[in-house]
Design a protein around this motif. Structure first.
Motif, PDB file in Angstrom:
ATOM      1  N   VAL A   9       0.848  -1.181   0.000  1.00 37.99           N
ATOM      2  CA  VAL A   9       0.000   0.000   0.000  1.00 37.99           C
ATOM      3  C   VAL A   9       0.892   1.241   0.000  1.00 37.99           C
ATOM      4  CG1 VAL A   9      -1.747   1.282   1.301  1.00 37.99           C
ATOM      5  CG2 VAL A   9      -1.782  -1.218   1.287  1.00 37.99           C
ATOM      6  N   ARG A  10       0.581   2.204  -0.870  1.00 35.47           N
ATOM      7  CA  ARG A  10       1.336   3.453  -0.879  1.00 35.47           C
ATOM      8  C   ARG A  10       0.959   4.261   0.352  1.00 35.47           C
ATOM      9  NH1 ARG A  10       0.322   7.622  -5.528  1.00 35.47           N
ATOM     10  NH2 ARG A  10      -1.458   7.981  -4.204  1.00 35.47           N
ATOM     11  N   VAL A  11       1.976   4.629   1.124  1.00 33.84           N
ATOM     12  CA  VAL A  11       1.721   5.383   2.346  1.00 33.84           C
ATOM     13  C   VAL A  11       2.242   6.817   2.283  1.00 33.84           C
ATOM     14  CG1 VAL A  11       1.546   3.418   3.918  1.00 33.84           C
ATOM     15  CG2 VAL A  11       3.789   4.397   3.446  1.00 33.84           C
ATOM     16  N   TYR A  12       3.112   7.114   1.295  1.00 34.60           N
ATOM     17  CA  TYR A  12       3.659   8.463   1.241  1.00 34.60           C
ATOM     18  C   TYR A  12       4.288   8.713  -0.126  1.00 34.60           C
ATOM     19  CZ  TYR A  12       5.462  12.724   3.441  1.00 34.60           C
ATOM     20  OH  TYR A  12       5.689  14.030   3.798  1.00 34.60           O
ATOM     21  N   SER A  13       4.211   9.945  -0.589  1.00 32.74           N
ATOM     22  CA  SER A  13       4.872  10.382  -1.825  1.00 32.74           C
ATOM     23  C   SER A  13       5.603  11.679  -1.532  1.00 32.74           C
ATOM     24  CB  SER A  13       3.853  10.629  -2.932  1.00 32.74           C
ATOM     25  OG  SER A  13       3.204   9.447  -3.278  1.00 32.74           O
ATOM     26  N   ASP A  14       6.822  11.781  -2.023  1.00 34.54           N
ATOM     27  CA  ASP A  14       7.613  12.985  -1.761  1.00 34.54           C
ATOM     28  C   ASP A  14       8.856  12.951  -2.640  1.00 34.54           C
ATOM     29  OD1 ASP A  14       8.472  15.368  -0.600  1.00 34.54           O
ATOM     30  OD2 ASP A  14       8.313  14.650   1.453  1.00 34.54           O
ATOM     31  N   THR A  15       9.850  13.730  -2.268  1.00 37.74           N
ATOM     32  CA  THR A  15      11.110  13.739  -3.004  1.00 37.74           C
ATOM     33  C   THR A  15      11.897  12.467  -2.704  1.00 37.74           C
ATOM     34  OG1 THR A  15      12.319  14.821  -1.226  1.00 37.74           O
ATOM     35  CG2 THR A  15      11.255  16.263  -2.865  1.00 37.74           C
ATOM     36  N   GLU A  16      12.843  12.168  -3.566  1.00 36.31           N
ATOM     37  CA  GLU A  16      13.669  10.968  -3.392  1.00 36.31           C
ATOM     38  C   GLU A  16      14.415  11.001  -2.059  1.00 36.31           C
ATOM     39  OE1 GLU A  16      16.913   8.352  -5.914  1.00 36.31           O
ATOM     40  OE2 GLU A  16      16.565  10.427  -6.494  1.00 36.31           O
ATOM     41  N   ILE A  17      14.913  12.157  -1.674  1.00 42.08           N
ATOM     42  CA  ILE A  17      15.664  12.284  -0.424  1.00 42.08           C
ATOM     43  C   ILE A  17      14.784  11.927   0.771  1.00 42.08           C
ATOM     44  CG2 ILE A  17      16.796  13.936   1.131  1.00 42.08           C
ATOM     45  CD1 ILE A  17      17.809  15.339  -1.452  1.00 42.08           C
ATOM     46  N   ASN A  18      13.592  12.512   0.846  1.00 44.93           N
ATOM     47  CA  ASN A  18      12.700  12.233   1.973  1.00 44.93           C
ATOM     48  C   ASN A  18      12.232  10.783   1.993  1.00 44.93           C
ATOM     49  OD1 ASN A  18      12.854  14.789   3.087  1.00 44.93           O
ATOM     50  ND2 ASN A  18      11.055  15.533   2.009  1.00 44.93           N
ATOM     51  N   ILE A  19      11.919  10.248   0.831  1.00 46.03           N
ATOM     52  CA  ILE A  19      11.448   8.860   0.770  1.00 46.03           C
ATOM     53  C   ILE A  19      12.554   7.902   1.200  1.00 46.03           C
ATOM     54  CG2 ILE A  19      10.690   7.019  -0.785  1.00 46.03           C
ATOM     55  CD1 ILE A  19       8.467   9.013  -0.036  1.00 46.03           C
ATOM     56  N   ASN A  20      13.784   8.146   0.753  1.00 45.44           N
ATOM     57  CA  ASN A  20      14.882   7.272   1.164  1.00 45.44           C
ATOM     58  C   ASN A  20      15.134   7.347   2.663  1.00 45.44           C
ATOM     59  OD1 ASN A  20      15.363   6.176  -1.367  1.00 45.44           O
ATOM     60  ND2 ASN A  20      16.818   7.768  -1.933  1.00 45.44           N
TER      61      ASN A  20
END
Length: 77
Positions: A9-20
């Motif tokens: 389930v997708r729980v969050y979308s953001d920039t690559e830095i924040n997601i990593n």
């Protein structure tokens, strides 16, 4: 329809830095996650995409706990 606890389930979308960063923090507490980077895929294919199109997925059974952790970590943003 029966809910399969192994569904992602997708729980969050953001920039690559924040997601990593979130991916690493969730791993520290034992929540496996998957990063889907549409921006990187689009660039490699020669198309444009938003750099914010990086998604973080977790198992359906971990959504509640992961969402709470993500909200706590992103409060300072």
């Amino acid at each position: 329809m029966e809910n399969n606890q192994n569904d992602m389930v997708r729980v969050y979308s953001d920039t690559e830095i924040n997601i990593n960063m979130l991916n690493i923090e969730l791993a520290k507490i034992g929540i496996p996650s998957l990063v889907k980077n549409e921006f990187q895929s689009a660039v490699m294919a020669g198309f444009g995409a938003s750099p914010n199109s990086v998604d973080l997925y977790v198992n359906a059974s971990d959504v509640e706990e992961a969402t709470k952790v993500i909200q706590d970590l992103m409060k300072g943003e």
